[in-house]
Structures are given as structure tokens and as C-alpha cells.
Design a protein around this motif. Structure first.
Motif, PDB file in Angstrom:
ATOM      1  N   GLN A   1      13.211   3.402  -7.043  1.00  0.00           N
ATOM      2  CA  GLN A   1      11.958   3.463  -6.290  1.00  0.00           C
ATOM      3  C   GLN A   1      10.982   2.412  -6.805  1.00  0.00           C
ATOM      4  OE1 GLN A   1      11.836   6.219  -3.912  1.00  0.00           O
ATOM      5  NE2 GLN A   1      10.307   4.905  -2.966  1.00  0.00           N
ATOM      6  N   GLU A   2      10.973   2.197  -8.105  1.00  0.00           N
ATOM      7  CA  GLU A   2      10.057   1.219  -8.708  1.00  0.00           C
ATOM      8  C   GLU A   2      10.431  -0.210  -8.320  1.00  0.00           C
ATOM      9  OE1 GLU A   2       8.462  -0.196 -13.139  1.00  0.00           O
ATOM     10  OE2 GLU A   2       9.921   1.430 -12.949  1.00  0.00           O
ATOM     11  N   SER A   3      11.718  -0.545  -8.381  1.00  0.00           N
ATOM     12  CA  SER A   3      12.117  -1.913  -8.032  1.00  0.00           C
ATOM     13  C   SER A   3      11.946  -2.158  -6.538  1.00  0.00           C
ATOM     14  CB  SER A   3      13.563  -2.179  -8.463  1.00  0.00           C
ATOM     15  OG  SER A   3      14.461  -1.341  -7.763  1.00  0.00           O
ATOM     16  N   ASP A   4      12.210  -1.133  -5.721  1.00  0.00           N
ATOM     17  CA  ASP A   4      12.008  -1.279  -4.286  1.00  0.00           C
ATOM     18  C   ASP A   4      10.531  -1.433  -3.937  1.00  0.00           C
ATOM     19  OD1 ASP A   4      14.570  -1.407  -3.386  1.00  0.00           O
ATOM     20  OD2 ASP A   4      14.521   0.447  -2.216  1.00  0.00           O
ATOM     21  N   GLU A   5       9.655  -0.858  -4.748  1.00  0.00           N
ATOM     22  CA  GLU A   5       8.221  -1.014  -4.494  1.00  0.00           C
ATOM     23  C   GLU A   5       7.809  -2.477  -4.634  1.00  0.00           C
ATOM     24  OE1 GLU A   5       4.209  -0.032  -3.661  1.00  0.00           O
ATOM     25  OE2 GLU A   5       6.151   0.880  -3.211  1.00  0.00           O
ATOM     26  N   LYS A   6       8.442  -3.198  -5.548  1.00  0.00           N
ATOM     27  CA  LYS A   6       8.156  -4.627  -5.690  1.00  0.00           C
ATOM     28  C   LYS A   6       8.625  -5.395  -4.456  1.00  0.00           C
ATOM     29  CE  LYS A   6       8.323  -4.567 -10.745  1.00  0.00           C
ATOM     30  NZ  LYS A   6       9.018  -5.057 -11.965  1.00  0.00           N
ATOM     31  N   VAL A   7       9.763  -4.991  -3.910  1.00  0.00           N
ATOM     32  CA  VAL A   7      10.238  -5.621  -2.679  1.00  0.00           C
ATOM     33  C   VAL A   7       9.279  -5.311  -1.539  1.00  0.00           C
ATOM     34  CG1 VAL A   7      12.140  -5.790  -1.027  1.00  0.00           C
ATOM     35  CG2 VAL A   7      12.637  -5.460  -3.461  1.00  0.00           C
ATOM     36  N   ARG A   8       8.843  -4.036  -1.458  1.00  0.00           N
ATOM     37  CA  ARG A   8       7.913  -3.652  -0.392  1.00  0.00           C
ATOM     38  C   ARG A   8       6.622  -4.453  -0.479  1.00  0.00           C
ATOM     39  NH1 ARG A   8       3.502  -1.450   0.698  1.00  0.00           N
ATOM     40  NH2 ARG A   8       3.055  -1.062  -1.507  1.00  0.00           N
ATOM     41  N   LYS A   9       6.071  -4.626  -1.686  1.00  0.00           N
ATOM     42  CA  LYS A   9       4.830  -5.397  -1.853  1.00  0.00           C
ATOM     43  C   LYS A   9       5.036  -6.855  -1.452  1.00  0.00           C
ATOM     44  CE  LYS A   9       2.570  -2.597  -5.422  1.00  0.00           C
ATOM     45  NZ  LYS A   9       2.077  -2.552  -6.832  1.00  0.00           N
ATOM     46  N   HIS A  10       6.207  -7.402  -1.780  1.00  0.00           N
ATOM     47  CA  HIS A  10       6.485  -8.783  -1.378  1.00  0.00           C
ATOM     48  C   HIS A  10       6.531  -8.903   0.138  1.00  0.00           C
ATOM     49  CE1 HIS A  10       8.190 -12.836  -1.419  1.00  0.00           C
ATOM     50  NE2 HIS A  10       9.007 -12.405  -0.470  1.00  0.00           N
ATOM     51  N   MET A  11       7.185  -7.962   0.786  1.00  0.00           N
ATOM     52  CA  MET A  11       7.285  -8.009   2.245  1.00  0.00           C
ATOM     53  C   MET A  11       5.918  -7.785   2.898  1.00  0.00           C
ATOM     54  SD  MET A  11      10.291  -8.956   2.486  1.00  0.00           S
ATOM     55  CE  MET A  11      10.232  -9.140   4.278  1.00  0.00           C
ATOM     56  N   GLU A  12       5.062  -6.996   2.282  1.00  0.00           N
ATOM     57  CA  GLU A  12       3.710  -6.836   2.820  1.00  0.00           C
ATOM     58  C   GLU A  12       2.921  -8.136   2.679  1.00  0.00           C
ATOM     59  OE1 GLU A  12       0.260  -5.586   4.548  1.00  0.00           O
ATOM     60  OE2 GLU A  12       2.284  -4.721   4.675  1.00  0.00           O
ATOM     61  N   ALA A  13       3.156  -8.867   1.578  1.00  0.00           N
ATOM     62  CA  ALA A  13       2.508 -10.181   1.421  1.00  0.00           C
ATOM     63  C   ALA A  13       2.999 -11.148   2.493  1.00  0.00           C
ATOM     64  CB  ALA A  13       2.794 -10.742   0.026  1.00  0.00           C
ATOM     65  N   ARG A  14       4.307 -11.067   2.822  1.00  0.00           N
ATOM     66  CA  ARG A  14       4.834 -11.912   3.899  1.00  0.00           C
ATOM     67  C   ARG A  14       4.201 -11.534   5.242  1.00  0.00           C
ATOM     68  NH1 ARG A  14       5.500 -16.223   2.583  1.00  0.00           N
ATOM     69  NH2 ARG A  14       6.311 -16.595   4.667  1.00  0.00           N
ATOM     70  N   ARG A  15       3.964 -10.246   5.431  1.00  0.00           N
ATOM     71  CA  ARG A  15       3.328  -9.797   6.679  1.00  0.00           C
ATOM     72  C   ARG A  15       1.905 -10.343   6.773  1.00  0.00           C
ATOM     73  NH1 ARG A  15       0.338  -5.581   8.989  1.00  0.00           N
ATOM     74  NH2 ARG A  15       1.057  -5.054  11.096  1.00  0.00           N
ATOM     75  N   GLN A  16       1.185 -10.346   5.655  1.00  0.00           N
ATOM     76  CA  GLN A  16      -0.178 -10.893   5.666  1.00  0.00           C
ATOM     77  C   GLN A  16      -0.154 -12.393   5.970  1.00  0.00           C
ATOM     78  OE1 GLN A  16      -2.993  -9.052   5.600  1.00  0.00           O
ATOM     79  NE2 GLN A  16      -1.526  -7.347   5.620  1.00  0.00           N
ATOM     80  N   SER A  17       0.850 -13.104   5.456  1.00  0.00           N
ATOM     81  CA  SER A  17       0.992 -14.530   5.789  1.00  0.00           C
ATOM     82  C   SER A  17       1.240 -14.706   7.279  1.00  0.00           C
ATOM     83  CB  SER A  17       2.149 -15.153   4.990  1.00  0.00           C
ATOM     84  OG  SER A  17       1.850 -15.195   3.612  1.00  0.00           O
ATOM     85  N   ALA A  18       2.069 -13.831   7.851  1.00  0.00           N
ATOM     86  CA  ALA A  18       2.347 -13.901   9.284  1.00  0.00           C
ATOM     87  C   ALA A  18       1.086 -13.656  10.097  1.00  0.00           C
ATOM     88  CB  ALA A  18       3.426 -12.881   9.656  1.00  0.00           C
ATOM     89  N   LEU A  19       0.273 -12.693   9.672  1.00  0.00           N
ATOM     90  CA  LEU A  19      -0.970 -12.404  10.394  1.00  0.00           C
ATOM     91  C   LEU A  19      -1.909 -13.609  10.361  1.00  0.00           C
ATOM     92  CD1 LEU A  19      -1.608  -8.736   9.215  1.00  0.00           C
ATOM     93  CD2 LEU A  19      -1.020  -9.474  11.532  1.00  0.00           C
ATOM     94  N   LYS A  20      -1.949 -14.320   9.230  1.00  0.00           N
ATOM     95  CA  LYS A  20      -2.791 -15.521   9.136  1.00  0.00           C
ATOM     96  C   LYS A  20      -2.306 -16.601  10.088  1.00  0.00           C
ATOM     97  CE  LYS A  20      -4.193 -14.848   4.306  1.00  0.00           C
ATOM     98  NZ  LYS A  20      -4.056 -15.373   2.909  1.00  0.00           N
TER      99      LYS A  20
END
Length: 421
Positions: A342-361
């Protein structure tokens, strides 16, 4: 072809994003990868042609940038003119010198980019034995749909698309001309009161297209106003010529006198297509499938067109998808090395959320560009009181701001992706 019954990472989609993600995983130490795609490789079409600096930097980490640069056309400006060839607005990529190894962008048909990525994959071994699923399966992504992830216009509170403008429907075509066209820049953009028009040379015609008979092939892109009806599925010579005369530079048009050069007409279409443009972003780029955590389900990451789409303003679409793909490889590799939890997947989730923010920009930037180039009827109506047409005011504003070298370089920095890689 048989597929393994299990795998560490399953990549669904073998377009540029899917292949780049597989290479990124491989270079990060993940060897147990399976790639599947429903489309035969030779059936891919060649919509995207622009590769920006931030994407070249990402491609450099998987050993593909140098060949792409060597095989493409290096270009250092994006300029928009009116139909009389007056420069309205430009972006100067020479301002990127010292900020990146690639202070330019590359014009290269998508099928060649796919060929380079595919050849690199073949060099690096085989696909084998899904803890992680990469959804790189395009706009109509079955992976996204199976996961129940909404795919909506991020700027619309109603969930409905923004009001259509002259970029709502487009055609792109790879053509040859009767005469070499007078091109003030390698990428020649024209904006007018009803639409926009872009022309640039290509290195090669699209794979499986008609023989270009040794002539230089040019990419044409044009908006088609909704009032003109839907464009044909495969625009013909006559249709492309009509758009050129309506929305292209007057120096190309055969129905106007041109004292300085021979008039130009479309002589052949080697490949063409139409499409409707829209803005959409996935509600999340990370989820679980078949469970609610790493112990019971596969982790799903969405990249490329499966995660976000927008009109091709500034050549951003494939670039954003490739950066999604290459950036997630090391993150997933680190999660697998640490032991999936769960902890390592949370890092993946945060990375993908950062990619989503880049997409929104990027979507926000393309909306501004599309809105300025092809204003909606409702927006134009707000200025009906003005004695000066809103498009004339727009062109004056473009012309004025483009006088600033700082603005030209800032625009190039935004287009390059270096501001938000």
C-alpha cells in the motif's frame, strides 16, 4: 501468438505511449513485461508530427532521442501569420539554448517515431510473464471504461463540452503540390476570421499511403467550420484545395494573382483523415482493478490518450503522452524493488496525480490557444457592439505581444514542455 497467463506489468496499447512506457520499465530494471494491442502495427496512422524538447529529454533516457533528431526536421520557431503573410505571433525556441540539450522541436511523422521505439524494444529482449496494468489504449480506452473512470471536459461544470469553435472539427492531410510552396517558415501557421491553416514539410509520407512520386510531402491541417458541414472521412484533392483557398495564405491560392511566384495547388493526397476535437481528462490516472488494494487487485495507471485528450494546438498531445509513459517506468520499478505494498503504491498514485495536474495545465493552455484562434460564436457576440471586429483586435494583440523577444521565448518555453515536464 500466445500470451503468458501472468505478468508483472501488462501494457495495453502499442502506440508511442505504450512502447515508450515498456522501454522506460525495461531501462529501470523491470524485465517481465507483456505488451498487447488490438491494432496491427501497419494500420497505425500518422497524426502527430511534433516532438518537443522536454519529450526529447525523456526519450533520451530510453536511448531514442538521437535517432529521432537525426531522422526528423529540426525547427526553432512556431509562427502564426495572417492570410497576407503578415507575422502575427511567434515562439522563438532559440531562447531554450542553455536550458536543454534540445533547444528546438522535431517534425517527424508518428509512424517513424513508432518505428524507432519498436526497433528499440526488439533490441532489448522479449515480452514475458499483472501486478501493474498500463492503460495506453487510446481515447476509447477499454481499460479506463472497465475501471469505471469518468472521462470529462475539466473546464465544464455541467459535464458537457465547451462551446464549439473553428477547431471543433479538423482535417489533416499529407499532400504534394504542383509547385514548391512559398514558405516563410518551416512550420507555416495561418489564422483567419473563420478558421486556421497549418502547412509544413514531412520527412516521409505515411506508411501504406500512395506513392508520392518523388515529390516533397507536406502536412496540411485545417479547421472546418461547423457551418460548412462535416468533412469527408478521407478528404480529396478537391476538398483540400478548397480549404487552402478559403483559409490558407493568399500566396498559395490559385484564384489570386501572385506576381512573385507561381500559384500553388494541391496535386495529390497521399493520406488524409478527419476528426472531431474535444477536451477530456480521466477523473484519476491510478486505480485498482479486481480489488481495492495491492493484495487483491492489479494497480492500473492511465497514460497518453487514455488519460487525456485535447486539440493539437502547439503539438502537445503525443508529447504529453510520451512523458507520461517514460516518467512512470522508474516509479513502478522502484515500487516493485521495494516490494509492492500500500505504501509503495501510494508513491505511484502520487506520481500519477502529478501527471494529471500536468495534463490539466496543458489542456488549459490549449483551450486558451484554441479560443484565441477560433473564437466561439457566443464569445464573438459579446463584442458585437464594437466598431472594430474582434478578429482584427485579436490580430493587433498578437502582433503587439509578438514584438517582445521575451514573450516569444516564453511561448517557446511553454510549448517545449520544460516548464511542466
Amino acid at each position: 501468438m500466445s500470451f503468458p497467463s501472468s505478468t508483472t506489468v501488462l501494457v495495453v496499447g502499442a502506440g508511442p505511449a505504450g512502447m515508450a512506457c515498456a522501454l522506460s520499465l525495461w531501462y529501470s530494471g523491470v524485465k517481465d513485461i507483456t505488451i498487447v494491442d488490438a491494432v496491427h502495427q501497419d494500420d497505425h496512422t500518422s497524426r502527430a508530427i511534433v516532438i518537443h524538447a522536454a519529450t526529447l529529454e525523456a526519450l533520451d533516457t530510453i536511448g531514442c532521442a538521437d535517432e529521432i533528431v537525426n531522422r526528423g526536421i529540426t525547427t526553432t520557431s512556431i509562427d502564426y501569420f495572417d492570410r497576407n503573410n503578415n507575422l502575427l505571433l511567434g515562439a522563438d525556441f532559440n531562447g531554450l539554448i542553455g536550458k536543454t540539450r534540445f533547444p528546438f522541436y522535431i517534425l517527424l511523422p508518428q509512424h517513424i517515431t513508432e518505428e524507432i521505439l519498436g526497433n528499440k524494444l526488439k533490441e532489448n529482449g522479449e515480452s514475458i510473464t499483472a501486478k501493474y496494468v498500463i492503460g495506453a489504449d487510446g481515447i476509447h480506452s477499454p481499460i479506463r471504461k472497465e475501471c469505471g473512470i469518468a472521462f470529462l471536459d475539466p473546464g465544464s461544470s455541467s459535464g458537457k463540452p465547451d462551446e464549439a469553435n473553428s477547431m471543433a472539427q479538423m482535417i489533416i492531410a499529407d499532400v504534394t503540390f504542383s509547385e514548391p510552396p512559398p514558405m516563410p517558415k518551416i512550420l507555416y501557421g495561418v489564422v483567419s476570421t473563420e478558421s486556421f491553416f497549418v502547412c509544413c514539410p514531412l520527412v516521409y509520407p505515411v506508411k501504406n499511403s500512395k506513392d508520392s512520386q518523388g515529390k516533397t510531402v507536406y502536412r496540411l491541417a485545417s479547421g472546418v467550420p461547423l457551418s460548412s458541414g462535416a468533412p469527408p472521412s478521407k478528404p480529396s484533392v478537391e476538398y483540400c484545395q478548397d480549404l487552402l483557398e478559403k483559409y490558407g495564405p493568399h500566396s498559395f491560392s490559385r484564384d489570386r494573382k501572385n506576381k512573385n511566384a507561381k500559384t500553388v495547388s494541391v496535386s495529390d493526397v497521399v493520406w488524409s483523415t478527419r476528426f472531431l476535437t474535444r477536451y477530456a481528462v480521466a477523473e484519476t490516472f491510478f486505480t485498482y482493478f479486481g480489488g481495492d488494494g495491492p493484495s487483491s487487485g492489479a494497480s492500473v495507471c492511465l497514460i497518453g490518450d487514455a488519460a487525456h485528450i485535447h486539440p493539437p494546438a502547439g503539438g502537445q498531445g503525443m508529447n504529453l503522452g510520451l512523458r507520461d509513459a517514460i516518467s512512470v517506468g522508474p516509479v513502478i520499478a522502484a515500487s516493485l524493488t521495494a516490494g509492492r505494498s500500500q505504501e509503495s503504491d501510494e508513491k505511484v498514485r502520487k506520481h500519477m496525480e502529478a501527471r494529471r495536474q500536468s495534463a490539466l495545465k496543458v489542456i488549459k493552455m490549449t483551450k486558451i490557444m484554441a479560443g484565441a484562434v477560433g473564437m466561439s460564436p457566443a464569445f464573438q457576440a459579446k463584442f458585437a457592439w464594437s466598431p472594430i471586429h474582434i478578429y482584427t483586435i485579436r490580430d493587433w494583440v498578437f502582433w503587439a505581444v509578438s514584438k517582445s523577444q521575451w514573450i516569444r521565448e516564453r511561448l517557446a518555453f511553454q510549448f517545449s514542455g520544460l516548464a511542466s515536464p
